[in-house]
Design a protein around this motif. Structure first.
Motif: not given
Length: 186
Positions: A61-75, A155-161
């Protein structure tokens, strides 16, 4: 029973096993984020999270796509700290103001391919990985590959932590992030 006070560790007070990790984070970021200082209470948690971040950052995943995953999990997990931390990260990677605003609001993204990624990430969260076929098909039809589906799971697992840990310890927003403060919509 009230919530115990979690210790905000310094490299001198942290468990020995995590001191080099904290020093490396401090060197890389120019300061020691309070969330890291709080996670240091469990060296395994902090090292595991940072190792998972490194693995996720090396996905296809490119950096923007990774941040989409992270911010989706975070919100979704209502982690005010993660949203604040990843808002400027997305902007640094070229995320448009419209993209940033939509992710922070939890609304449809302006680019169809990234919206498919956001929706798939939500499906992974909502269905605990048992994503319905039509949602997986929509993700793949938007140009993503099967490998990307698994990268999203990482990404979901990582940012769930981090979202769970930050909420558990009530990690505060560090002053450099004040401009990116976020609260969930009511």
């Amino acid at each position: 029973m009230s919530r115990p006070a979690f210790t905000i560790h310094t490299p001198d007070t942290a468990p020995t096993a995590v001191r080099p990790v904290m020093a490396a984070v401090q060197r890389k970021q120019g300061h020691l984020p309070t969330a890291v200082a709080l996670m240091a209470e469990s060296p395994e948690l902090l090292k595991g999270f940072l190792g998972a971040v490194a693995a996720f950052d090396s996905t296809d995943l490119d950096p923007v796509a990774r941040e989409v995953v992270v911010l989706t999990v975070a919100t979704r997990n209502e982690c005010h700290l993660c949203v604040a931390m990843h808002t400027p990260a997305l902007a640094r990677h070229g995320g448009t103001p419209e993209l940033v605003a939509a992710l922070r609001a939890g609304t449809a993204l302006p680019e169809a391919r990234l919206e498919a990624l956001r929706r798939f990430t939500l499906a992974v969260l909502d269905h605990r990985g048992d994503v319905p076929d039509d949602e997986l098909d929509a993700f793949l039809a938007a140009g993503w590959q099967p490998r990307h589906a698994l990268d999203v799971v990482l990404g979901v697992g990582t940012y769930t932590i981090s979202t769970f840990a930050n909420r558990l310890v009530d990690a505060p927003l560090d002053p450099p992030l004040a401009a990116y403060a976020w609260e969930p919509a009511a």
